[in-house]
Design a protein around this motif. Sequence first.
Motif, PDB file in Angstrom:
ATOM      1  N   ASN A   1       0.805  -1.224   0.000  1.00  0.00           N
ATOM      2  CA  ASN A   1       0.000   0.000   0.000  1.00  0.00           C
ATOM      3  C   ASN A   1       0.839   1.277   0.000  1.00  0.00           C
ATOM      4  O   ASN A   1       0.296   2.364   0.177  1.00  0.00           O
ATOM      5  N   LYS A   2       2.146   1.132  -0.165  1.00  0.00           N
ATOM      6  CA  LYS A   2       3.077   2.256  -0.259  1.00  0.00           C
ATOM      7  C   LYS A   2       2.947   3.242   0.901  1.00  0.00           C
ATOM      8  O   LYS A   2       3.098   4.446   0.737  1.00  0.00           O
ATOM      9  N   VAL A   3       2.703   2.717   2.068  1.00  0.00           N
ATOM     10  CA  VAL A   3       2.530   3.544   3.258  1.00  0.00           C
ATOM     11  C   VAL A   3       3.760   4.401   3.558  1.00  0.00           C
ATOM     12  O   VAL A   3       3.615   5.583   3.909  1.00  0.00           O
ATOM     13  N   PRO A   4       4.991   3.885   3.414  1.00  0.00           N
ATOM     14  CA  PRO A   4       6.150   4.739   3.722  1.00  0.00           C
ATOM     15  C   PRO A   4       6.224   6.016   2.880  1.00  0.00           C
ATOM     16  O   PRO A   4       6.857   6.985   3.302  1.00  0.00           O
ATOM     17  N   ASP A   5       5.587   6.039   1.726  1.00  0.00           N
ATOM     18  CA  ASP A   5       5.572   7.272   0.929  1.00  0.00           C
ATOM     19  C   ASP A   5       4.921   8.424   1.688  1.00  0.00           C
ATOM     20  O   ASP A   5       5.258   9.585   1.483  1.00  0.00           O
TER      21      ASP A   5
ATOM     22  N   ARG B   1      11.669   5.602   9.750  1.00  0.00           N
ATOM     23  CA  ARG B   1      12.396   4.359   9.530  1.00  0.00           C
ATOM     24  C   ARG B   1      11.594   3.258  10.214  1.00  0.00           C
ATOM     25  O   ARG B   1      11.112   3.437  11.327  1.00  0.00           O
ATOM     26  N   ILE B   2      11.466   2.124   9.545  1.00  0.00           N
ATOM     27  CA  ILE B   2      10.655   1.028  10.063  1.00  0.00           C
ATOM     28  C   ILE B   2      11.522  -0.214  10.145  1.00  0.00           C
ATOM     29  O   ILE B   2      12.186  -0.578   9.172  1.00  0.00           O
ATOM     30  N   GLY B   3      11.516  -0.865  11.303  1.00  0.00           N
ATOM     31  CA  GLY B   3      12.318  -2.066  11.498  1.00  0.00           C
ATOM     32  C   GLY B   3      11.464  -3.284  11.779  1.00  0.00           C
ATOM     33  O   GLY B   3      10.464  -3.197  12.490  1.00  0.00           O
ATOM     34  N   PHE B   4      11.897  -4.392  11.229  1.00  0.00           N
ATOM     35  CA  PHE B   4      11.263  -5.683  11.468  1.00  0.00           C
ATOM     36  C   PHE B   4      12.248  -6.500  12.283  1.00  0.00           C
ATOM     37  O   PHE B   4      13.209  -7.055  11.748  1.00  0.00           O
ATOM     38  N   ILE B   5      12.006  -6.516  13.578  1.00  0.00           N
ATOM     39  CA  ILE B   5      12.950  -7.045  14.547  1.00  0.00           C
ATOM     40  C   ILE B   5      12.357  -8.318  15.164  1.00  0.00           C
ATOM     41  O   ILE B   5      11.162  -8.400  15.402  1.00  0.00           O
ATOM     42  N   GLU B   6      13.213  -9.289  15.437  1.00  0.00           N
ATOM     43  CA  GLU B   6      12.819 -10.562  16.045  1.00  0.00           C
ATOM     44  C   GLU B   6      11.856 -11.351  15.160  1.00  0.00           C
ATOM     45  O   GLU B   6      11.019 -12.099  15.654  1.00  0.00           O
ATOM     46  N   THR B   7      11.987 -11.200  13.854  1.00  0.00           N
ATOM     47  CA  THR B   7      11.168 -11.987  12.927  1.00  0.00           C
ATOM     48  C   THR B   7      12.038 -12.839  12.025  1.00  0.00           C
ATOM     49  O   THR B   7      11.529 -13.554  11.181  1.00  0.00           O
ATOM     50  N   ASN B   8      13.336 -12.765  12.150  1.00  0.00           N
ATOM     51  CA  ASN B   8      14.366 -13.254  11.234  1.00  0.00           C
ATOM     52  C   ASN B   8      14.176 -12.552   9.897  1.00  0.00           C
ATOM     53  O   ASN B   8      13.386 -11.612   9.793  1.00  0.00           O
ATOM     54  N   SER B   9      14.864 -12.971   8.873  1.00  0.00           N
ATOM     55  CA  SER B   9      14.770 -12.281   7.578  1.00  0.00           C
ATOM     56  C   SER B   9      14.496 -13.224   6.415  1.00  0.00           C
ATOM     57  O   SER B   9      14.365 -12.777   5.279  1.00  0.00           O
ATOM     58  N   SER B  10      14.378 -14.508   6.689  1.00  0.00           N
ATOM     59  CA  SER B  10      14.195 -15.483   5.613  1.00  0.00           C
ATOM     60  C   SER B  10      12.863 -15.340   4.895  1.00  0.00           C
ATOM     61  O   SER B  10      12.687 -15.861   3.797  1.00  0.00           O
ATOM     62  N   TRP B  11      11.927 -14.639   5.468  1.00  0.00           N
ATOM     63  CA  TRP B  11      10.612 -14.444   4.871  1.00  0.00           C
ATOM     64  C   TRP B  11      10.617 -13.411   3.746  1.00  0.00           C
ATOM     65  O   TRP B  11       9.678 -13.363   2.940  1.00  0.00           O
TER      66      TRP B  11
ATOM     67  N   ALA C   1      10.713  -5.189  -9.612  1.00  0.00           N
ATOM     68  CA  ALA C   1       9.941  -4.256  -8.784  1.00  0.00           C
ATOM     69  C   ALA C   1      10.148  -4.510  -7.301  1.00  0.00           C
ATOM     70  O   ALA C   1       9.848  -3.646  -6.474  1.00  0.00           O
ATOM     71  N   TRP C   2      10.664  -5.703  -6.959  1.00  0.00           N
ATOM     72  CA  TRP C   2      10.790  -6.097  -5.556  1.00  0.00           C
ATOM     73  C   TRP C   2      12.227  -6.495  -5.271  1.00  0.00           C
ATOM     74  O   TRP C   2      12.710  -7.496  -5.749  1.00  0.00           O
ATOM     75  N   GLY C   3      12.905  -5.701  -4.507  1.00  0.00           N
ATOM     76  CA  GLY C   3      14.288  -5.992  -4.178  1.00  0.00           C
ATOM     77  C   GLY C   3      14.844  -4.983  -3.208  1.00  0.00           C
ATOM     78  O   GLY C   3      14.094  -4.256  -2.544  1.00  0.00           O
ATOM     79  N   PRO C   4      16.163  -4.905  -3.130  1.00  0.00           N
ATOM     80  CA  PRO C   4      16.799  -4.020  -2.161  1.00  0.00           C
ATOM     81  C   PRO C   4      16.343  -2.566  -2.236  1.00  0.00           C
ATOM     82  O   PRO C   4      16.332  -1.868  -1.223  1.00  0.00           O
ATOM     83  N   HIS C   5      15.965  -2.105  -3.427  1.00  0.00           N
ATOM     84  CA  HIS C   5      15.532  -0.702  -3.528  1.00  0.00           C
ATOM     85  C   HIS C   5      14.271  -0.428  -2.699  1.00  0.00           C
ATOM     86  O   HIS C   5      14.084   0.691  -2.235  1.00  0.00           O
ATOM     87  N   ILE C   6      13.436  -1.429  -2.463  1.00  0.00           N
ATOM     88  CA  ILE C   6      12.254  -1.246  -1.610  1.00  0.00           C
ATOM     89  C   ILE C   6      12.707  -0.911  -0.189  1.00  0.00           C
ATOM     90  O   ILE C   6      12.185   0.013   0.443  1.00  0.00           O
ATOM     91  N   PHE C   7      13.678  -1.653   0.315  1.00  0.00           N
ATOM     92  CA  PHE C   7      14.202  -1.382   1.656  1.00  0.00           C
ATOM     93  C   PHE C   7      14.858  -0.005   1.715  1.00  0.00           C
ATOM     94  O   PHE C   7      14.643   0.753   2.656  1.00  0.00           O
ATOM     95  N   ARG C   8      15.658   0.309   0.710  1.00  0.00           N
ATOM     96  CA  ARG C   8      16.338   1.602   0.679  1.00  0.00           C
ATOM     97  C   ARG C   8      15.331   2.748   0.569  1.00  0.00           C
ATOM     98  O   ARG C   8      15.341   3.680   1.368  1.00  0.00           O
ATOM     99  N   ASP C   9      14.452   2.691  -0.427  1.00  0.00           N
ATOM    100  CA  ASP C   9      13.535   3.797  -0.696  1.00  0.00           C
ATOM    101  C   ASP C   9      12.516   3.999   0.420  1.00  0.00           C
ATOM    102  O   ASP C   9      12.112   5.129   0.696  1.00  0.00           O
ATOM    103  N   TYR C  10      12.095   2.914   1.054  1.00  0.00           N
ATOM    104  CA  TYR C  10      11.088   3.006   2.116  1.00  0.00           C
ATOM    105  C   TYR C  10      11.704   3.042   3.508  1.00  0.00           C
ATOM    106  O   TYR C  10      10.995   3.025   4.495  1.00  0.00           O
ATOM    107  N   ARG C  11      13.037   3.045   3.591  1.00  0.00           N
ATOM    108  CA  ARG C  11      13.725   3.113   4.874  1.00  0.00           C
ATOM    109  C   ARG C  11      13.301   1.972   5.798  1.00  0.00           C
ATOM    110  O   ARG C  11      12.994   2.154   6.959  1.00  0.00           O
ATOM    111  N   LEU C  12      13.281   0.771   5.233  1.00  0.00           N
ATOM    112  CA  LEU C  12      12.911  -0.431   5.967  1.00  0.00           C
ATOM    113  C   LEU C  12      14.174  -1.187   6.354  1.00  0.00           C
ATOM    114  O   LEU C  12      15.127  -1.262   5.574  1.00  0.00           O
ATOM    115  N   TYR C  13      14.168  -1.739   7.538  1.00  0.00           N
ATOM    116  CA  TYR C  13      15.287  -2.534   8.030  1.00  0.00           C
ATOM    117  C   TYR C  13      14.738  -3.855   8.524  1.00  0.00           C
ATOM    118  O   TYR C  13      13.647  -3.909   9.087  1.00  0.00           O
TER     119      TYR C  13
END
Length: 158
Positions: A41-45, A51-61, A79-91
């Motif tokens: 839903n492009k919420v980070p826009d 900055r949004i972090g996904f902590i204690e979920t591991n990263s394999s998902w 359309a789906w790759g590292p640029h999503i994390f970079r552009d949306y400031r996701l960790y």
Amino acid sequence: AHLRPYRAGPALTEIVDSRLSSVFPQVRLLPIMAFYDLVANKVPDRFPDLRIGFIETNSSWVPFVFHYLNRRTKSGRSAWGPHIFRDYRLYVACEVDEDLPYILGHVGEDNMITGSDYGHTDQSTEPGLFELMRTREDLSPETINKIVSHNPARFYSL
């Protein structure tokens, strides 16, 4: 501003018996659902300084969710790759024993973090995290330093 962790209502978490599934649905699945909702839903826009972090979920998902988003949107894998994390400031926080070279292809080196969960004795505890990370031969020392030091410092504004 500090935001509370994403938590679903009781209706969702009560359908699973935690005596059988432990905290898997609440701790591991809900953040994945939050990631999907935020990205799809492009919420980070709407929040360019957040900055949004996904902590204690591991990263394999992450590859799984990107695959699903690609199939749903028919937008192509690019359309789906590292640029999503970079552009949306996701960790996303990884665990030391995950297939990090593969996952980094989806997250990128600049948005992967980790932590020892020091002081807790739950599923995210990583005793000896830093020593174990530094023994990994499939990651460069520069990548390891980003994951254990530089990226968390940027995420937490340290």
